[in-house]
Design a protein around this motif. Structure first.
Motif, PDB file in Angstrom:
ATOM      1  N   ASP A  11      -1.996  -2.721  -5.313  1.00  0.00           N
ATOM      2  CA  ASP A  11      -1.031  -3.814  -5.431  1.00  0.00           C
ATOM      3  C   ASP A  11      -0.443  -4.127  -4.062  1.00  0.00           C
ATOM      4  O   ASP A  11      -0.143  -3.217  -3.274  1.00  0.00           O
ATOM      5  CB  ASP A  11       0.075  -3.430  -6.404  1.00  0.00           C
ATOM      6  CG  ASP A  11      -0.456  -3.243  -7.817  1.00  0.00           C
ATOM      7  OD1 ASP A  11      -1.337  -4.027  -8.218  1.00  0.00           O
ATOM      8  OD2 ASP A  11      -0.001  -2.313  -8.509  1.00  0.00           O
ATOM      9  N   TYR A  12      -0.258  -5.436  -3.803  1.00  0.00           N
ATOM     10  CA  TYR A  12       0.198  -5.921  -2.508  1.00  0.00           C
ATOM     11  C   TYR A  12       1.345  -6.907  -2.662  1.00  0.00           C
ATOM     12  O   TYR A  12       1.427  -7.614  -3.670  1.00  0.00           O
ATOM     13  CB  TYR A  12      -0.945  -6.632  -1.771  1.00  0.00           C
ATOM     14  CG  TYR A  12      -2.039  -5.699  -1.313  1.00  0.00           C
ATOM     15  CD1 TYR A  12      -2.116  -5.295   0.017  1.00  0.00           C
ATOM     16  CD2 TYR A  12      -2.992  -5.207  -2.200  1.00  0.00           C
ATOM     17  CE1 TYR A  12      -3.114  -4.429   0.438  1.00  0.00           C
ATOM     18  CE2 TYR A  12      -3.988  -4.352  -1.785  1.00  0.00           C
ATOM     19  CZ  TYR A  12      -4.041  -3.960  -0.467  1.00  0.00           C
ATOM     20  OH  TYR A  12      -5.025  -3.105  -0.052  1.00  0.00           O
ATOM     21  N   LEU A  13       2.201  -6.941  -1.635  1.00  0.00           N
ATOM     22  CA  LEU A  13       3.257  -7.947  -1.524  1.00  0.00           C
ATOM     23  C   LEU A  13       3.031  -8.747  -0.249  1.00  0.00           C
ATOM     24  O   LEU A  13       2.693  -8.170   0.796  1.00  0.00           O
ATOM     25  CB  LEU A  13       4.639  -7.297  -1.440  1.00  0.00           C
ATOM     26  CG  LEU A  13       5.219  -6.672  -2.700  1.00  0.00           C
ATOM     27  CD1 LEU A  13       6.569  -6.022  -2.388  1.00  0.00           C
ATOM     28  CD2 LEU A  13       5.377  -7.706  -3.794  1.00  0.00           C
ATOM     29  N   ASP A  15       4.018 -10.437   3.094  1.00  0.00           N
ATOM     30  CA  ASP A  15       5.011 -10.161   4.125  1.00  0.00           C
ATOM     31  C   ASP A  15       5.475 -11.506   4.680  1.00  0.00           C
ATOM     32  O   ASP A  15       4.756 -12.144   5.445  1.00  0.00           O
ATOM     33  CB  ASP A  15       4.383  -9.315   5.232  1.00  0.00           C
ATOM     34  CG  ASP A  15       5.325  -9.072   6.389  1.00  0.00           C
ATOM     35  OD1 ASP A  15       6.502  -9.485   6.332  1.00  0.00           O
ATOM     36  OD2 ASP A  15       4.874  -8.468   7.390  1.00  0.00           O
ATOM     37  N   THR A  43       2.557 -11.787  -4.854  1.00  0.00           N
ATOM     38  CA  THR A  43       2.020 -10.485  -5.204  1.00  0.00           C
ATOM     39  C   THR A  43       0.531 -10.633  -5.474  1.00  0.00           C
ATOM     40  O   THR A  43       0.049 -11.718  -5.809  1.00  0.00           O
ATOM     41  CB  THR A  43       2.700  -9.905  -6.467  1.00  0.00           C
ATOM     42  OG1 THR A  43       2.488 -10.802  -7.553  1.00  0.00           O
ATOM     43  CG2 THR A  43       4.185  -9.691  -6.247  1.00  0.00           C
ATOM     44  N   HIS A  45      -3.030  -8.126  -6.879  1.00  0.00           N
ATOM     45  CA  HIS A  45      -3.726  -6.878  -7.165  1.00  0.00           C
ATOM     46  C   HIS A  45      -5.150  -7.088  -6.673  1.00  0.00           C
ATOM     47  O   HIS A  45      -5.855  -7.963  -7.173  1.00  0.00           O
ATOM     48  CB  HIS A  45      -3.735  -6.513  -8.651  1.00  0.00           C
ATOM     49  CG  HIS A  45      -4.557  -5.292  -8.908  1.00  0.00           C
ATOM     50  ND1 HIS A  45      -4.088  -4.024  -8.630  1.00  0.00           N
ATOM     51  CD2 HIS A  45      -5.827  -5.142  -9.332  1.00  0.00           C
ATOM     52  CE1 HIS A  45      -5.036  -3.151  -8.902  1.00  0.00           C
ATOM     53  NE2 HIS A  45      -6.113  -3.804  -9.333  1.00  0.00           N
ATOM     54  N   ASN A 136       1.889   1.204   7.120  1.00  0.00           N
ATOM     55  CA  ASN A 136       1.553   0.308   6.010  1.00  0.00           C
ATOM     56  C   ASN A 136       0.151  -0.252   6.188  1.00  0.00           C
ATOM     57  O   ASN A 136      -0.217  -0.682   7.280  1.00  0.00           O
ATOM     58  CB  ASN A 136       2.529  -0.875   5.956  1.00  0.00           C
ATOM     59  CG  ASN A 136       3.950  -0.447   5.736  1.00  0.00           C
ATOM     60  OD1 ASN A 136       4.246   0.307   4.816  1.00  0.00           O
ATOM     61  ND2 ASN A 136       4.843  -0.915   6.594  1.00  0.00           N
ATOM     62  N   ARG A 138      -2.178  -3.233   5.796  1.00  0.00           N
ATOM     63  CA  ARG A 138      -2.049  -4.689   5.706  1.00  0.00           C
ATOM     64  C   ARG A 138      -3.423  -5.315   5.572  1.00  0.00           C
ATOM     65  O   ARG A 138      -4.379  -4.844   6.184  1.00  0.00           O
ATOM     66  CB  ARG A 138      -1.435  -5.261   6.980  1.00  0.00           C
ATOM     67  CG  ARG A 138      -0.016  -4.890   7.194  1.00  0.00           C
ATOM     68  CD  ARG A 138       0.500  -5.466   8.535  1.00  0.00           C
ATOM     69  NE  ARG A 138       1.910  -5.237   8.645  1.00  0.00           N
ATOM     70  CZ  ARG A 138       2.840  -6.067   8.186  1.00  0.00           C
ATOM     71  NH1 ARG A 138       2.484  -7.208   7.631  1.00  0.00           N
ATOM     72  NH2 ARG A 138       4.105  -5.779   8.297  1.00  0.00           N
ATOM     73  N   LYS A 181       0.096  -3.290   1.294  1.00  0.00           N
ATOM     74  CA  LYS A 181      -0.219  -2.472   0.111  1.00  0.00           C
ATOM     75  C   LYS A 181       1.013  -1.661  -0.282  1.00  0.00           C
ATOM     76  O   LYS A 181       1.684  -1.063   0.575  1.00  0.00           O
ATOM     77  CB  LYS A 181      -1.398  -1.544   0.393  1.00  0.00           C
ATOM     78  CG  LYS A 181      -1.889  -0.815  -0.851  1.00  0.00           C
ATOM     79  CD  LYS A 181      -3.160  -0.034  -0.571  1.00  0.00           C
ATOM     80  CE  LYS A 181      -3.690   0.587  -1.844  1.00  0.00           C
ATOM     81  NZ  LYS A 181      -4.926   1.343  -1.597  1.00  0.00           N
ATOM     82  N   GLN A 182       1.279  -1.662  -1.576  1.00  0.00           N
ATOM     83  CA  GLN A 182       2.422  -0.927  -2.108  1.00  0.00           C
ATOM     84  C   GLN A 182       2.009   0.484  -2.501  1.00  0.00           C
ATOM     85  O   GLN A 182       0.886   0.711  -2.942  1.00  0.00           O
ATOM     86  CB  GLN A 182       3.013  -1.655  -3.317  1.00  0.00           C
ATOM     87  CG  GLN A 182       3.447  -3.082  -2.988  1.00  0.00           C
ATOM     88  CD  GLN A 182       4.469  -3.133  -1.870  1.00  0.00           C
ATOM     89  OE1 GLN A 182       5.610  -2.726  -2.045  1.00  0.00           O
ATOM     90  NE2 GLN A 182       4.065  -3.632  -0.709  1.00  0.00           N
ATOM     91  N   ALA A 183       2.941   1.415  -2.346  1.00  0.00           N
ATOM     92  CA  ALA A 183       2.643   2.829  -2.654  1.00  0.00           C
ATOM     93  C   ALA A 183       2.480   3.059  -4.131  1.00  0.00           C
ATOM     94  O   ALA A 183       2.950   2.375  -4.953  1.00  0.00           O
ATOM     95  CB  ALA A 183       3.754   3.720  -2.117  1.00  0.00           C
TER      96      ALA A 183
END
Length: 183
Positions: A11-13, A15, A43, A45, A136, A138, A181-183
């Motif tokens: 999953d990504y947010l 920036d 967001t 995936h 992070n 990216r 990428k989210q943890a």
């Protein structure tokens, strides 16, 4: 250090400090006006093993439109164009992702502007991935699509004395995306 595409699943947010969502429109039949939106969130995936299973969405705040000319920006926020008070968001939600090559992806989704939703297809180029100084992961994607503003109910225009109109119908939407990428 970069990782293989198959290892990007997650999953990504977006920036916002390193992403640009912009547009280009013809003005007075002779030049182009460029602008961007400063407020948005997104967001995604990503499925590195099967990109067709990837999904994403972006919400753009119409009030944040910026062409560098405040008087024009105020007009773009009115009902003549985006009607920001009544339609504060432009949204895009994916419906399909197709991998075209190692670096090219075709993303189809529903674009909603004002009260109109239409399917659009955006060709994206995968710009790569990297670990930033904070650890992070990216990923970068760049893409664009041309839409007809009239198809989204944005029909305001003014006739020019010598013929033609003040604002062209075709608008190019530009996406320079950096996602974390989210943890």
């Amino acid at each position: 250090m970069t990782v293989e595409i198959s290892e990007l699943t997650g999953d990504y947010l977006l920036d916002p400090a390193h992403t640009r969502i912009g547009f280009v429109a013809r003005h007075a039949m002779v030049t182009k006006v460029r602008g961007s939106f400063h407020e948005f969130e997104g967001t995604a995936h990503l499925d590195g093993a099967d990109p067709a299973k990837s999904t994403g969405q972006v919400v753009i705040k119409t009030q944040s439109i910026d062409t560098g000319v405040e008087q024009r920006d105020q007009h773009l926020r009115t009902n003549d164009f985006l009607d920001a008070p009544n339609f504060p968001d432009i949204t895009f939600r994916t419906t399909a992702v197709e991998q075209r090559s190692d670096t090219e992806y075709r993303v189809t989704g529903d674009l909603t502007i004002k009260d109109t939703t239409k399917p659009v297809t955006i060709d994206f180029e995968y710009a790569g991935n990297a670990l930033d100084p904070y650890g992070n992961l990216r990923v970068g994607l760049e893409g664009s699509v041309t839409i007809s503003r009239k198809e989204f109910g944005i029909t305001w225009n003014a006739a020019l004395e010598g013929g033609g109109v003040l604002v062209g119908d075709k608008v190019v939407l530009e996406f320079d995306l950096s996602a974390i990428k989210q943890a």
